[in-house]
Motif scaffolding. Structure first.
Motif, PDB file in Angstrom:
ATOM      1  N   THR A 142       8.894  -3.483   2.195  1.00 13.66           N
ATOM      2  CA  THR A 142       8.107  -4.903   2.439  1.00 13.66           C
ATOM      3  C   THR A 142       6.988  -4.997   3.144  1.00 13.66           C
ATOM      4  OG1 THR A 142       9.425  -6.798   3.004  1.00 13.66           O
ATOM      5  CG2 THR A 142       8.919  -6.429   0.614  1.00 13.66           C
ATOM      6  N   PRO A 164       4.583   4.105  -3.577  1.00  9.79           N
ATOM      7  CA  PRO A 164       3.243   3.413  -3.083  1.00  9.79           C
ATOM      8  C   PRO A 164       3.106   1.791  -3.512  1.00  9.79           C
ATOM      9  CG  PRO A 164       3.433   5.055  -5.105  1.00  9.79           C
ATOM     10  CD  PRO A 164       4.682   5.319  -4.435  1.00  9.79           C
ATOM     11  N   ILE A 165       4.131   2.166  -4.593  1.00 13.40           N
ATOM     12  CA  ILE A 165       3.750   0.002  -4.564  1.00 13.40           C
ATOM     13  C   ILE A 165       4.609  -0.194  -2.904  1.00 13.40           C
ATOM     14  CG2 ILE A 165       4.939  -1.782  -5.942  1.00 13.40           C
ATOM     15  CD1 ILE A 165       5.128  -0.047  -7.840  1.00 13.40           C
ATOM     16  N   VAL A 167       3.751   0.628  -0.158  1.00 17.58           N
ATOM     17  CA  VAL A 167       3.291   0.861   1.033  1.00 17.58           C
ATOM     18  C   VAL A 167       1.995   0.218   0.784  1.00 17.58           C
ATOM     19  CG1 VAL A 167       0.985   2.840   1.534  1.00 17.58           C
ATOM     20  CG2 VAL A 167       3.805   3.042   1.127  1.00 17.58           C
ATOM     21  N   MET A 168       1.746  -0.575  -0.259  1.00 11.81           N
ATOM     22  CA  MET A 168       0.261  -1.603  -1.242  1.00 11.81           C
ATOM     23  C   MET A 168       0.685  -2.522  -0.356  1.00 11.81           C
ATOM     24  SD  MET A 168      -1.973   0.176  -1.863  1.00 11.81           S
ATOM     25  CE  MET A 168      -3.146  -1.356  -1.798  1.00 11.81           C
ATOM     26  N   THR A 169       1.382  -3.365  -0.656  1.00 14.53           N
ATOM     27  CA  THR A 169       2.699  -4.099  -0.113  1.00 14.53           C
ATOM     28  C   THR A 169       2.796  -4.485   0.688  1.00 14.53           C
ATOM     29  OG1 THR A 169       4.266  -3.936  -2.668  1.00 14.53           O
ATOM     30  CG2 THR A 169       4.648  -5.298  -0.568  1.00 14.53           C
ATOM     31  N   THR A 170       3.378  -3.308   1.976  1.00 11.16           N
ATOM     32  CA  THR A 170       3.012  -3.963   3.475  1.00 11.16           C
ATOM     33  C   THR A 170       1.573  -3.889   4.113  1.00 11.16           C
ATOM     34  OG1 THR A 170       4.928  -1.801   3.858  1.00 11.16           O
ATOM     35  CG2 THR A 170       3.499  -2.036   5.175  1.00 11.16           C
ATOM     36  N   ILE A 171       0.635  -3.462   3.277  1.00 12.11           N
ATOM     37  CA  ILE A 171      -0.595  -3.320   3.659  1.00 12.11           C
ATOM     38  C   ILE A 171      -0.514  -5.243   3.569  1.00 12.11           C
ATOM     39  CG2 ILE A 171      -3.160  -2.965   3.006  1.00 12.11           C
ATOM     40  CD1 ILE A 171      -2.302  -0.352   2.696  1.00 12.11           C
ATOM     41  N   GLU A 172      -0.536  -5.395   2.173  1.00 15.41           N
ATOM     42  CA  GLU A 172      -1.055  -6.790   1.849  1.00 15.41           C
ATOM     43  C   GLU A 172      -0.091  -7.843   2.655  1.00 15.41           C
ATOM     44  OE1 GLU A 172       0.505  -7.332  -2.043  1.00 15.41           O
ATOM     45  OE2 GLU A 172      -1.382  -5.511  -3.142  1.00 15.41           O
ATOM     46  N   ASN A 173       1.450  -7.460   2.830  1.00 11.62           N
ATOM     47  CA  ASN A 173       1.959  -8.546   4.072  1.00 11.62           C
ATOM     48  C   ASN A 173       1.375  -8.731   5.740  1.00 11.62           C
ATOM     49  OD1 ASN A 173       3.118  -9.980   1.879  1.00 11.62           O
ATOM     50  ND2 ASN A 173       5.195  -7.776   2.254  1.00 11.62           N
ATOM     51  N   ARG A 175      -1.792  -7.853   5.817  1.00 11.08           N
ATOM     52  CA  ARG A 175      -3.124  -9.120   6.990  1.00 11.08           C
ATOM     53  C   ARG A 175      -2.737 -10.091   5.841  1.00 11.08           C
ATOM     54  NH1 ARG A 175      -4.901  -7.672   1.509  1.00 11.08           N
ATOM     55  NH2 ARG A 175      -5.208  -5.244   2.908  1.00 11.08           N
ATOM     56  N   GLU A 187       2.034   6.993   2.503  1.00 14.30           N
ATOM     57  CA  GLU A 187       2.787   7.193   1.824  1.00 14.30           C
ATOM     58  C   GLU A 187       2.761   8.672   2.400  1.00 14.30           C
ATOM     59  OE1 GLU A 187       3.425   8.652  -2.779  1.00 14.30           O
ATOM     60  OE2 GLU A 187       1.872   7.452  -2.235  1.00 14.30           O
TER      61      GLU A 187
END
Length: 272
Positions: A142, A164-165, A167-173, A175, A187
């Motif tokens: 996360t 990849p999920i 990676v996207m979760t980390t970007i969202e968190n 932010r 990734e």
């Protein structure tokens, strides 16, 4: 049983257990993303518990994120000087703690597992005496550990994950926690990525994954670590710690600290 299941990545996405007060019986639940291997669960129960367990299989609604649902309502966690909470938490943030809002997701790291709290405590101790300049979080999940470092010292942190999920979760968190400019999430499989090579050597390496992958990565970790740099490693059962320590000593590290939280170990090592 829960720890034994979560140590393996082929059995379940999540696992939990609770006691029925009226009868004293324990109920074990696991969420799988495919038809569960009941024979494997039975074999593990025999190994860990020394007896048979009656398992039943129930289908779940594929439209529901059951990983997140199983973690909803978890209480906030204080580890080191960090306060990790979900968006469902409405209480005030305690004074003097660094807050991080991390919701349950399809990636590991809400702050509740002993491996995450151990890493947060190790990060707290390290940052009390030094300010790393080049940081990498391998297997970021996360992004909770990368976010913890970013909120304390700023700078640029490289967060990597094979999923990849995640990676996207980390970007969202990142932010959500106001550190999007500080964290670059990519990734990557292990340490094999041009972006990882471009930023070395690292004076802080964080990896909360599993003992097996950590052992395999030891030579590579030694190769990307700066002399005098620190590695914080977790996802290690106490029974596996000696093997991981030995692998990292061969890779040029020395043991600085060994934190134990229930059945789990967090190691702090220094590159010689």
């Amino acid at each position: 049983m829960v720890d034994a299941v979560m140590e393996r990545d082929d059995l379940a996405l999540t696992a939990s257990a609770h006691e029925i007060e009226e009868t004293g019986e324990w109920v074990f639940e696991a969420t799988c993303d495919r038809p569960p291997d009941v024979e494997a669960f039975n074999a593990l129960a025999q190994q860990v518990l020394g007896g048979a367990v009656e398992f039943s299989v129930e289908p779940i609604d594929p439209e529901i994120n059951w990983v997140a649902k199983s973690l909803e309502g978890l209480a906030p966690v204080t580890a080191g000087g960090f306060y990790v909470y979900g968006s469902h938490e409405t209480g005030p943030i305690p004074a003097g703690l660094t807050p991080m809002k991390i919701d349950a997701a399809q990636a590991f790291g809400t702050g509740h597992h002993e491996t995450t709290t151990g890493c947060l405590e190790a990060i707290e101790m390290l940052l009390a005496s030094t300010t790393p300049q080049r940081v990498i979080d391998v297997g970021t999940g996360t992004g909770v550990l990368a976010i913890a470092v970013a909120k304390r010292i700023g700078g640029k942190i490289l967060a990597t994950d094979i999923d990849p999920i995640a990676v996207m979760t980390t970007i969202e968190n990142a932010r959500e926690n106001g550190v999007a400019d500080n964290i670059d999430a990519i990734e990557a499989t292990g340490l094999d990525h041009s972006e990882i090579a471009a930023r070395l050597p690292y004076d802080l390496i964080i990896a909360n994954i599993l003992a097996g992958p950590l052992t395999e990565l030891a030579p590579g970790m030694g190769g990307i670590a700066q002399s005098g740099g620190t590695a914080i490693l977790s996802g290690i059962l106490n029974t596996q710690a000696d093997g991981v320590i030995a692998a990292y000593e061969l890779a040029g590290f020395r043991l600085v600290d060994h934190l134990k939280r229930k059945d789990w170990t967090t190691l702090v090592l220094e590159k010689r």
